[in-house]
Design a protein around this motif. Sequence first.
Motif, PDB file in Angstrom:
ATOM      1  N   GLU A  64      48.363  30.830  38.517  1.00 10.58           N
ATOM      2  CA  GLU A  64      47.896  29.569  39.104  1.00 10.58           C
ATOM      3  C   GLU A  64      49.046  28.815  39.779  1.00 10.58           C
ATOM      4  O   GLU A  64      48.896  28.315  40.903  1.00 10.58           O
ATOM      5  N   SER A 101      44.266  36.889  40.807  1.00 10.35           N
ATOM      6  CA  SER A 101      43.890  35.484  40.749  1.00 10.35           C
ATOM      7  C   SER A 101      43.384  35.122  39.349  1.00 10.35           C
ATOM      8  O   SER A 101      42.204  35.249  39.058  1.00 10.35           O
ATOM      9  N   THR A 102      44.313  34.714  38.453  1.00  8.02           N
ATOM     10  CA  THR A 102      43.958  34.284  37.085  1.00  8.02           C
ATOM     11  C   THR A 102      44.833  33.069  36.748  1.00  8.02           C
ATOM     12  O   THR A 102      45.691  32.671  37.539  1.00  8.02           O
ATOM     13  N   ASP A 103      44.667  32.545  35.528  1.00 14.02           N
ATOM     14  CA  ASP A 103      45.497  31.402  35.094  1.00 14.02           C
ATOM     15  C   ASP A 103      46.983  31.745  35.146  1.00 14.02           C
ATOM     16  O   ASP A 103      47.823  30.879  35.401  1.00 14.02           O
ATOM     17  N   ARG A 146      49.793  30.305  43.144  1.00 12.39           N
ATOM     18  CA  ARG A 146      48.756  30.062  44.164  1.00 12.39           C
ATOM     19  C   ARG A 146      48.753  28.610  44.606  1.00 12.39           C
ATOM     20  O   ARG A 146      48.369  28.287  45.716  1.00 12.39           O
ATOM     21  N   GLU A 147      49.237  27.717  43.715  1.00  4.64           N
ATOM     22  CA  GLU A 147      49.286  26.297  44.070  1.00  4.64           C
ATOM     23  C   GLU A 147      50.540  25.932  44.849  1.00  4.64           C
ATOM     24  O   GLU A 147      50.635  24.833  45.389  1.00  4.64           O
TER      25      GLU A 147
END
Length: 251
Positions: free
Chosen positions: A195, A190-192, A198-199
């Motif tokens: 992203e 879970s990092t940039d 995850r979105e």
Amino acid sequence: MSLFDLTGKTAVVTGAGRGLGEAIALGLAQAGADVALVTNRTPAEKTADAVRALGRKAITIQADIADRTKLAGIIERTVDELGRIDVLVNNAGIIRRTPAAEHSYEDWQDVLDVNLNSVFLLSQLAGKHMIEQGSGKIINIASMLSYQGGINVPGYTSSKHAVAGLTKALASEWAGKGLQVNAIAPGYMSTDNTEALREDPVRSTQILQRIPAGRWGTSEDLIGPAVFLASAASDYMNGHILAVDGGWLVR
Ligand code: NAP
């Protein structure tokens, strides 16, 4: 455990201002290392303050590692200001998500410059110093896409397969000189960097369902493996790609 103690060691970590690199830098400092923090767009002062709060030395180096003329300065400043280099963590990386048929040459080139070319060149520069010293640890950050094809990330996948190959090539040449070159292959953290996945409700569900551990990884999940590969505890490990993936690869 003295096997994992990094007191008196100096580490260079690229991409140390956020994400996995920041956690790795702090983990190495917790184990006793002084750290040179390399960042490009993110100011490194927050990480540097956290390293100093642990009683370790930190220097900050701003450099775009895609620019190969900037790389020698990273190694020179570290040796000048911290005295030596025992550990190099090639962590900085970028990803560009577009289907292969539309993947631009610019995206391909940018990804290879950051994810692969800088890893070779920084390893070469630090490696020369470590060979003279008779010891050193290089830790490259690979990926699940060092094993798999991925979706819409042909440049990234190619770069991370190459990082695995380069890790083995350098390990094979330098093991006899007292250096250990290994890689960590993070799973879905879970990092940039992740992203967009995850979105995306479809992709995030698909990914989570495939992780046996039942959760995305965190940056802190890499601290133990990084300290292990930076320390005497891994002195007989050469060219290993250590998956830290909540079981992704075994499902
Ligand atoms: P991130 O949050 O997107 O951070 C990327 C890092 O790379 C930043 O620290 C950034 O520094 C640095 N960077 C990018 N371009 C740079 C350049 N031209 N010069 C210098 N530094 C540059 O990514 P992350 O998730 O922490 O990823 C770290 C590494 O792990 C990457 O190699 C990535 O491919 C790999 N990885 C990540 C995952 C995951 O799930 N997150 C999984 C497998 C592998 P600035 O912010 O200072 O520009």
